[in-house]
Design a protein around this motif. Sequence first.
Motif, short mmCIF file in Angstrom:
data_model
loop_
_atom_site.label_atom_id
_atom_site.label_comp_id
_atom_site.label_asym_id
_atom_site.label_seq_id
_atom_site.Cartn_x
_atom_site.Cartn_y
_atom_site.Cartn_z
N GLY A 25 17.27 3.10 13.19
CA GLY A 25 16.42 4.14 13.73
C GLY A 25 17.18 5.43 13.97
O GLY A 25 16.69 6.53 13.70
N VAL A 26 18.40 5.30 14.48
CA VAL A 26 19.24 6.48 14.70
C VAL A 26 19.55 7.15 13.37
O VAL A 26 19.47 8.37 13.24
CB VAL A 26 20.55 6.09 15.44
N ALA A 27 19.91 6.34 12.37
CA ALA A 27 20.23 6.88 11.04
C ALA A 27 19.02 7.61 10.45
O ALA A 27 19.15 8.72 9.92
CB ALA A 27 20.69 5.77 10.11
N ARG A 28 17.85 6.99 10.55
CA ARG A 28 16.63 7.63 10.01
C ARG A 28 16.35 8.95 10.72
O ARG A 28 15.93 9.92 10.10
CB ARG A 28 15.44 6.68 10.10
N ALA A 29 16.59 8.98 12.04
CA ALA A 29 16.37 10.21 12.79
C ALA A 29 17.31 11.33 12.32
O ALA A 29 17.00 12.50 12.46
CB ALA A 29 16.57 9.97 14.28
N CYS A 30 18.44 10.93 11.73
CA CYS A 30 19.40 11.91 11.20
C CYS A 30 19.17 12.20 9.72
O CYS A 30 19.96 12.91 9.10
CB CYS A 30 20.82 11.39 11.39
N GLY A 31 18.10 11.61 9.16
CA GLY A 31 17.79 11.87 7.75
C GLY A 31 18.49 10.95 6.78
O GLY A 31 18.53 11.23 5.58
N ILE A 32 19.03 9.86 7.25
CA ILE A 32 19.74 8.90 6.40
C ILE A 32 18.82 7.73 6.11
O ILE A 32 18.15 7.22 7.01
CB ILE A 32 21.03 8.40 7.09
N HIS A 33 18.79 7.27 4.87
CA HIS A 33 17.99 6.10 4.53
C HIS A 33 18.62 4.88 5.21
O HIS A 33 19.83 4.68 5.14
CB HIS A 33 17.93 5.90 3.02
N ALA A 52 19.22 -1.18 -4.01
CA ALA A 52 18.41 -0.52 -5.03
C ALA A 52 18.20 0.96 -4.71
O ALA A 52 17.83 1.73 -5.61
CB ALA A 52 17.06 -1.22 -5.16
N TYR A 53 18.45 1.36 -3.48
CA TYR A 53 18.24 2.76 -3.11
C TYR A 53 19.25 3.64 -3.85
O TYR A 53 20.44 3.34 -3.86
CB TYR A 53 18.38 2.93 -1.60
N PRO A 54 18.80 4.73 -4.45
CA PRO A 54 19.70 5.55 -5.26
C PRO A 54 20.55 6.54 -4.44
O PRO A 54 20.57 7.74 -4.72
CB PRO A 54 18.73 6.30 -6.18
N GLY A 55 21.23 6.05 -3.45
CA GLY A 55 22.06 6.91 -2.63
C GLY A 55 22.61 6.14 -1.45
O GLY A 55 22.44 4.92 -1.38
N PRO A 56 23.24 6.83 -0.53
CA PRO A 56 23.80 6.14 0.64
C PRO A 56 22.69 5.51 1.49
O PRO A 56 21.60 6.06 1.60
CB PRO A 56 24.49 7.25 1.43
N VAL A 57 23.01 4.38 2.06
CA VAL A 57 22.04 3.68 2.92
C VAL A 57 22.81 2.95 4.02
O VAL A 57 23.92 2.47 3.80
CB VAL A 57 21.17 2.69 2.11
#
Length: 101
Positions: A25-33, A52-57
């Motif tokens: 939740g903290v990561a998503r709030a910072c715009g991170i998948h 499968a996500y095409p970037g950092p997660v």
Amino acid sequence: MVKLEQEQGGIPEFGTVLKNPDLAGVARACGIHAVRVEHPGQVDADVRDALAYPGPVLLDVVTNAEEIVIPPKPTVGQAWGFAIAKIEETLISAHDAGEKA
């Protein structure tokens, strides 16, 4: 594991007992998948989704804090290191207890 080490080292739980934060939740709030796994049945599917996500997660996996974690295939060297650490811990604890008496 940190809590277990603190308890065995004679550091009592004191003050406020905090719950682990929802790091996804903290990561998503910072715009991170981010993906949070809360149940064992979710692990395989959520790890596949994260990979499968095409970037950092960020993969936030909730575990049982009371369970002692060991590697899936512990080596003799790891077992030896653990044994030495526990012996040192016991000796230090005994020494500290003697100083307090």
